[in-house]
Design a protein around this motif. Sequence first.
Motif, PDB file in Angstrom:
ATOM      1  N   GLU A 164       0.807  -1.218   0.000  1.00 21.66           N
ATOM      2  CA  GLU A 164       0.000   0.000   0.000  1.00 21.66           C
ATOM      3  C   GLU A 164       0.844   1.274   0.000  1.00 21.66           C
ATOM      4  N   ARG A 165       2.127   1.128   0.297  1.00 20.77           N
ATOM      5  CA  ARG A 165       2.973   2.310   0.527  1.00 20.77           C
ATOM      6  C   ARG A 165       3.089   3.199  -0.724  1.00 20.77           C
ATOM      7  N   GLU A 166       3.278   2.557  -1.877  1.00 22.61           N
ATOM      8  CA  GLU A 166       3.458   3.350  -3.095  1.00 22.61           C
ATOM      9  C   GLU A 166       2.210   4.191  -3.374  1.00 22.61           C
ATOM     10  N   TRP A 167       1.034   3.556  -3.245  1.00 21.25           N
ATOM     11  CA  TRP A 167      -0.210   4.284  -3.472  1.00 21.25           C
ATOM     12  C   TRP A 167      -0.372   5.413  -2.463  1.00 21.25           C
ATOM     13  N   GLU A 168      -0.043   5.135  -1.185  1.00 18.10           N
ATOM     14  CA  GLU A 168      -0.207   6.143  -0.141  1.00 18.10           C
ATOM     15  C   GLU A 168       0.758   7.306  -0.344  1.00 18.10           C
ATOM     16  N   MET A 169       1.967   7.020  -0.815  1.00 17.80           N
ATOM     17  CA  MET A 169       2.926   8.092  -1.089  1.00 17.80           C
ATOM     18  C   MET A 169       2.421   9.000  -2.213  1.00 17.80           C
ATOM     19  N   GLU A 170       1.817   8.401  -3.240  1.00 15.83           N
ATOM     20  CA  GLU A 170       1.248   9.198  -4.329  1.00 15.83           C
ATOM     21  C   GLU A 170       0.102  10.063  -3.821  1.00 15.83           C
ATOM     22  N   ASN A 171      -0.704   9.495  -2.926  1.00 22.51           N
ATOM     23  CA  ASN A 171      -1.815  10.246  -2.342  1.00 22.51           C
ATOM     24  C   ASN A 171      -1.306  11.432  -1.536  1.00 22.51           C
ATOM     25  N   ILE A 172      -0.231  11.226  -0.772  1.00 23.23           N
ATOM     26  CA  ILE A 172       0.370  12.300   0.020  1.00 23.23           C
ATOM     27  C   ILE A 172       0.892  13.415  -0.891  1.00 23.23           C
ATOM     28  N   LYS A 173       1.585  13.031  -1.968  1.00 20.92           N
ATOM     29  CA  LYS A 173       2.097  14.035  -2.907  1.00 20.92           C
ATOM     30  C   LYS A 173       0.958  14.842  -3.524  1.00 20.92           C
ATOM     31  N   SER A 174      -0.131  14.141  -3.873  1.00 24.26           N
ATOM     32  CA  SER A 174      -1.286  14.813  -4.468  1.00 24.26           C
ATOM     33  C   SER A 174      -1.909  15.807  -3.491  1.00 24.26           C
ATOM     34  N   LEU A 175      -2.066  15.406  -2.218  1.00 22.38           N
ATOM     35  CA  LEU A 175      -2.638  16.299  -1.208  1.00 22.38           C
ATOM     36  C   LEU A 175      -1.735  17.498  -0.966  1.00 22.38           C
ATOM     37  N   GLU A 176      -0.412  17.270  -0.922  1.00 19.70           N
ATOM     38  CA  GLU A 176       0.530  18.377  -0.716  1.00 19.70           C
ATOM     39  C   GLU A 176       0.460  19.375  -1.870  1.00 19.70           C
ATOM     40  N   ARG A 177       0.318  18.868  -3.092  1.00 21.52           N
ATOM     41  CA  ARG A 177       0.189  19.758  -4.255  1.00 21.52           C
ATOM     42  C   ARG A 177      -1.096  20.574  -4.159  1.00 21.52           C
TER      43      ARG A 177
END
Length: 402
Positions: A164-177
Motif C-alpha cells: 500500500e505504501r506506493e499508493w499512499e505516497m502518491e496520495n500524500i504528494k497529491s494532497l501536498e500539491r
Amino acid sequence: EGADYEEYAMKLLADPSASGVNYDTPIYGYLNIEDGSVSLVIVADVENAKNVDKFITFLEEMSGESAGVIRKGDVRQFSVEDLHIAYNNSRLVAVVDESLDYGDSPNNVIAKALNRPDADLSAYEKYDIAYSINIKKLTDILIAEKQYDLNYSYEYLVECEEWEREWEMENIKSLERDIEMLKNYTKYFEKNARATMGITSKAGRIVAEMSVDGYNGEYKLDKRVSNEFLEYVNNNALLVANLAVDGNMVSEILNKYFTAEYAKEFGLSNNEFNLYLGIASDAFKSINGDMTLAINDIKNKPYGDIDLFDALMAVNVTDDYIISNVSMYGAAILDNYGVNCYGFNYKDALILLGQKQDTLYFTINNDFKPRANSAASKAWVKDVKGGHGYIVMDVDNIMKNE
C-alpha cells in the motif's frame, strides 16, 4: 375536521403567506461555522406569528405527532431530528446540521440568528435567487480538510502494508500539491472577496449571472462579457451562454500549476501529458474575449440526434493558430466550405468550423450570419452587462418547442 383541513390546505396552496411567513421580503440563508461544526441557517420574515402557530398546529395534527414546541416569551422553538426551527413576532429561522451537537449548540445558533442585524441584501436586489461565497473563508475550509486528510495519510503510512505504501505516497504528494495550490490561490483574495451567482426569471426567461469581487492577484479578472456575438443569435433562442475568457491567463495557469506530476492522475506518460498540455496552452493563448454558446432551435424529432440542432459557438481570437491547425491536421477528413471554413456532414447535420477575422466559430446547421431580429435587442441584455459570464434560458420557448 377533514373539510376544515382541506380548506386550510387549499388556502395555503393559493396563498403561501397564510402560513404566517412573509414571502414579499427576501428569504436568505448562510453557513454558520463555529467550533468545527457547519450549519445551514435559513432566515425569513414573519408577517403574523399567530398564523405560524396555526400552521405548526396544522402540521402536527396532519402528522399525528407533536412537534414539542417550547415557548419562552415571544420565541417558539422546536426540533425535528436535525432540523431546528424557532420564530418570534418578526423573524423565523431554520437551522439544519447533524453535527450541531458536537460544535455550536442549536440554541446558540438560533439565538444568534434571531437577533442578528438585518442582512444587507442590496447586492442581490436584481436577482430572484442569489448565491454568494466568501472565497477566502471557503478556501481556508478546503485547506483545513486537505490538511486533515494529509495528517491521516502520514499516520497511516507508518502502519500500512508494504504493497500500500506506493499508493499512499502518491496520495500524500497529491494532497501536498493541492494544499500548495490552494494557498497560492487564496493569497490573492481580499478578506471579504466574494463570488456571486444570481438567477432572475422575467417574462418566461431564466437568467443566471456570475461575478467575482475582491481579487487582487497576479492574474487579473478584468475581462467582462461584451455580448458582441448576440447579433448572430436568434431573438427567440432556447439557450444563450456567455463567458469572458482571458486566454493568456488560462495558459499561464495551466503551465504553472499543471506540471508533469499530474500525468499519472490522467493516465498519461510524461511525454503525452506535456504534448496535450502544450496544445491546450497554445490554443488558449489565441482566445481573448467572449466565448458564446447558443442553441437557437431543436427540430420536431426524437431527442438526442445532433442533426436536430441549430446551434453555434463563437470565440474572440487574436490570431489564426487554431484554424490553421484545423486546416493542417483535418484536411483528410474535412471538406472546404470557403476561406478559413471547414466542415463535414453527420446524418442531416452540416457542422462547420471556421474563422472570420478575429472570430472563431463552430456551428451546427447554422450559417453564422448576423440576424435582422437578433438576441442583441432583447431586454435582458442590459441585465447581464459587466459580469464575467451568464446563462439565459427561454423557458416559454423551450416549453413550446415541439
